[in-house]
Scaffold this motif. Structure first.
Motif, PDB file in Angstrom:
ATOM      1  N   VAL A 184      18.466 -13.304  -1.254  1.00  0.00           N
ATOM      2  CA  VAL A 184      18.719 -14.735  -1.078  1.00  0.00           C
ATOM      3  C   VAL A 184      17.443 -15.416  -0.595  1.00  0.00           C
ATOM      4  O   VAL A 184      16.705 -14.858   0.213  1.00  0.00           O
ATOM      5  CB  VAL A 184      19.857 -14.959  -0.045  1.00  0.00           C
ATOM      6  N   ASP A 185      17.222 -16.609  -1.106  1.00  0.00           N
ATOM      7  CA  ASP A 185      16.066 -17.403  -0.694  1.00  0.00           C
ATOM      8  C   ASP A 185      16.531 -18.535   0.215  1.00  0.00           C
ATOM      9  O   ASP A 185      17.307 -19.398  -0.204  1.00  0.00           O
ATOM     10  CB  ASP A 185      15.362 -17.966  -1.933  1.00  0.00           C
ATOM     11  N   GLY A 186      16.085 -18.517   1.460  1.00  0.00           N
ATOM     12  CA  GLY A 186      16.481 -19.521   2.438  1.00  0.00           C
ATOM     13  C   GLY A 186      16.152 -20.945   2.021  1.00  0.00           C
ATOM     14  O   GLY A 186      16.775 -21.894   2.513  1.00  0.00           O
ATOM     15  N   HIS A 187      15.199 -21.133   1.104  1.00  0.00           N
ATOM     16  CA  HIS A 187      14.880 -22.474   0.625  1.00  0.00           C
ATOM     17  C   HIS A 187      16.106 -23.112  -0.036  1.00  0.00           C
ATOM     18  O   HIS A 187      16.269 -24.328  -0.005  1.00  0.00           O
ATOM     19  CB  HIS A 187      13.710 -22.441  -0.358  1.00  0.00           C
ATOM     20  N   SER A 188      16.968 -22.291  -0.611  1.00  0.00           N
ATOM     21  CA  SER A 188      18.185 -22.789  -1.273  1.00  0.00           C
ATOM     22  C   SER A 188      19.160 -23.412  -0.295  1.00  0.00           C
ATOM     23  O   SER A 188      20.059 -24.150  -0.700  1.00  0.00           O
ATOM     24  CB  SER A 188      18.902 -21.642  -2.001  1.00  0.00           C
ATOM     25  N   PHE A 189      19.015 -23.118   0.997  1.00  0.00           N
ATOM     26  CA  PHE A 189      19.939 -23.608   2.010  1.00  0.00           C
ATOM     27  C   PHE A 189      19.346 -24.719   2.872  1.00  0.00           C
ATOM     28  O   PHE A 189      19.973 -25.162   3.839  1.00  0.00           O
ATOM     29  CB  PHE A 189      20.397 -22.444   2.898  1.00  0.00           C
ATOM     30  N   ALA A 190      18.160 -25.168   2.521  1.00  0.00           N
ATOM     31  CA  ALA A 190      17.485 -26.198   3.317  1.00  0.00           C
ATOM     32  C   ALA A 190      18.304 -27.482   3.371  1.00  0.00           C
ATOM     33  O   ALA A 190      18.453 -28.088   4.438  1.00  0.00           O
ATOM     34  CB  ALA A 190      16.089 -26.465   2.768  1.00  0.00           C
ATOM     35  N   GLY A 191      18.853 -27.903   2.243  1.00  0.00           N
ATOM     36  CA  GLY A 191      19.671 -29.126   2.216  1.00  0.00           C
ATOM     37  C   GLY A 191      20.890 -29.009   3.114  1.00  0.00           C
ATOM     38  O   GLY A 191      21.240 -29.957   3.824  1.00  0.00           O
ATOM     39  N   GLN A 192      21.533 -27.866   3.086  1.00  0.00           N
ATOM     40  CA  GLN A 192      22.699 -27.628   3.945  1.00  0.00           C
ATOM     41  C   GLN A 192      22.291 -27.684   5.418  1.00  0.00           C
ATOM     42  O   GLN A 192      22.995 -28.273   6.239  1.00  0.00           O
ATOM     43  CB  GLN A 192      23.304 -26.263   3.614  1.00  0.00           C
ATOM     44  N   ALA A 193      21.141 -27.098   5.757  1.00  0.00           N
ATOM     45  CA  ALA A 193      20.668 -27.109   7.140  1.00  0.00           C
ATOM     46  C   ALA A 193      20.348 -28.530   7.594  1.00  0.00           C
ATOM     47  O   ALA A 193      20.723 -28.937   8.699  1.00  0.00           O
ATOM     48  CB  ALA A 193      19.439 -26.212   7.288  1.00  0.00           C
ATOM     49  N   VAL A 194      19.695 -29.300   6.742  1.00  0.00           N
ATOM     50  CA  VAL A 194      19.382 -30.695   7.078  1.00  0.00           C
ATOM     51  C   VAL A 194      20.676 -31.489   7.222  1.00  0.00           C
ATOM     52  O   VAL A 194      20.824 -32.308   8.140  1.00  0.00           O
ATOM     53  CB  VAL A 194      18.426 -31.315   6.037  1.00  0.00           C
ATOM     54  N   GLY A 195      21.646 -31.222   6.360  1.00  0.00           N
ATOM     55  CA  GLY A 195      22.945 -31.879   6.471  1.00  0.00           C
ATOM     56  C   GLY A 195      23.647 -31.575   7.781  1.00  0.00           C
ATOM     57  O   GLY A 195      24.410 -32.392   8.302  1.00  0.00           O
ATOM     58  N   ALA A 196      23.360 -30.393   8.351  1.00  0.00           N
ATOM     59  CA  ALA A 196      23.962 -30.003   9.631  1.00  0.00           C
ATOM     60  C   ALA A 196      23.165 -30.524  10.825  1.00  0.00           C
ATOM     61  O   ALA A 196      23.558 -30.313  11.966  1.00  0.00           O
ATOM     62  CB  ALA A 196      24.080 -28.481   9.710  1.00  0.00           C
ATOM     63  N   GLY A 197      22.034 -31.177  10.551  1.00  0.00           N
ATOM     64  CA  GLY A 197      21.261 -31.782  11.637  1.00  0.00           C
ATOM     65  C   GLY A 197      19.846 -31.272  11.822  1.00  0.00           C
ATOM     66  O   GLY A 197      19.153 -31.721  12.733  1.00  0.00           O
ATOM     67  N   ALA A 198      19.398 -30.335  10.988  1.00  0.00           N
ATOM     68  CA  ALA A 198      18.022 -29.843  11.117  1.00  0.00           C
ATOM     69  C   ALA A 198      17.050 -31.005  10.967  1.00  0.00           C
ATOM     70  O   ALA A 198      17.176 -31.813  10.049  1.00  0.00           O
ATOM     71  CB  ALA A 198      17.729 -28.762  10.081  1.00  0.00           C
ATOM     72  N   ARG A 199      16.095 -31.089  11.870  1.00  0.00           N
ATOM     73  CA  ARG A 199      15.115 -32.181  11.866  1.00  0.00           C
ATOM     74  C   ARG A 199      13.836 -31.828  11.126  1.00  0.00           C
ATOM     75  O   ARG A 199      13.024 -32.712  10.837  1.00  0.00           O
ATOM     76  CB  ARG A 199      14.740 -32.550  13.298  1.00  0.00           C
ATOM     77  N   ALA A 200      13.620 -30.526  10.878  1.00  0.00           N
ATOM     78  CA  ALA A 200      12.385 -30.088  10.235  1.00  0.00           C
ATOM     79  C   ALA A 200      12.623 -28.741   9.571  1.00  0.00           C
ATOM     80  O   ALA A 200      13.586 -28.044   9.880  1.00  0.00           O
ATOM     81  CB  ALA A 200      11.264 -29.994  11.262  1.00  0.00           C
ATOM     82  N   LEU A 201      11.695 -28.388   8.683  1.00  0.00           N
ATOM     83  CA  LEU A 201      11.782 -27.126   7.957  1.00  0.00           C
ATOM     84  C   LEU A 201      10.463 -26.382   8.045  1.00  0.00           C
ATOM     85  O   LEU A 201       9.392 -27.005   8.036  1.00  0.00           O
ATOM     86  CB  LEU A 201      12.081 -27.380   6.473  1.00  0.00           C
ATOM     87  N   MET A 202      10.524 -25.068   8.120  1.00  0.00           N
ATOM     88  CA  MET A 202       9.358 -24.234   7.881  1.00  0.00           C
ATOM     89  C   MET A 202       9.593 -23.610   6.520  1.00  0.00           C
ATOM     90  O   MET A 202      10.639 -23.003   6.276  1.00  0.00           O
ATOM     91  CB  MET A 202       9.203 -23.136   8.934  1.00  0.00           C
TER      92      MET A 202
END
Length: 171
Positions: A47-65
């Motif tokens: 699994v590639d965590g990049h695929s879940f970035a939108g879901q994380a941002v939707g849950a409140g993530a303010r930034a991504l690595m």
């Protein structure tokens, strides 16, 4: 902690967006992402965590690595190696707890668990509060902690070391 503080000493290829963004939590599992977190997009074997970035941002993530820029409207820290980036950023976030603890590593094929319990017993005989991270159980003093994996991710390891330090563990 601000993103610019989190990336001190980290091998960063590029930063995108506001590095003064405040981060209050870290996550590499989008199901654990929450308001204020930095989400680590880690490329795995399946699994590639990049695929879940939108879901994380939707849950409140303010930034991504990330290891590649994403078309998502939050600040991004682009790194060459996501696992090394997560390890370094996690250490920064938790105040590099391993620098403040006496640590012993045990490796090998057989006898690691027995050896760690012997070392723990010896240190405790000298009135030292001891933490233990093992394949069977993690411990702070005599208290057993819930452990999900036999080998913790770097984020989980840094969080555990910080907890140990905060609870007075010396070894």
């Amino acid at each position: 902690m601000k993103l610019r503080e989190l990336i001190q000493g980290v091998s960063v290829k590029q930063t995108l967006g506001n590095m003064d963004t405040e981060v209050t939590e870290l996550a590499y599992d989008s199901r654990k992402a929450q308001d204020g977190c930095l989400f680590f997009c880690i490329e795995g074997f399946k699994v590639d965590g990049h695929s879940f970035a939108g879901q994380a941002v939707g849950a409140g993530a303010r930034a991504l690595m990330v290891s590649r820029e994403l078309d998502i409207g939050v600040p991004q820290i682009v790194v060459e190696d996501g696992r090394l980036g997560m390890a370094a950023i996690s250490a920064n976030f938790f105040g590099s707890p391993s620098d403040k603890l006496k640590m012993i590593g045990v490796t090998g094929t057989k006898g690691k668990t027995s050896t760690t319990y012997m070392i723990k017993s010896i240190a405790e005989a000298y009135s030292k509060k001891v933490g233990l991270i093992g394949t069977i159980v993690d411990m702070i003093g005599e208290r057993e902690l819930n452990t999900e994996k036999t080998t913790p991710q770097s984020l989980d390891l840094q969080r555990l070391l910080r907890q140990m330090l905060d609870e007075g563990v010396e070894w």
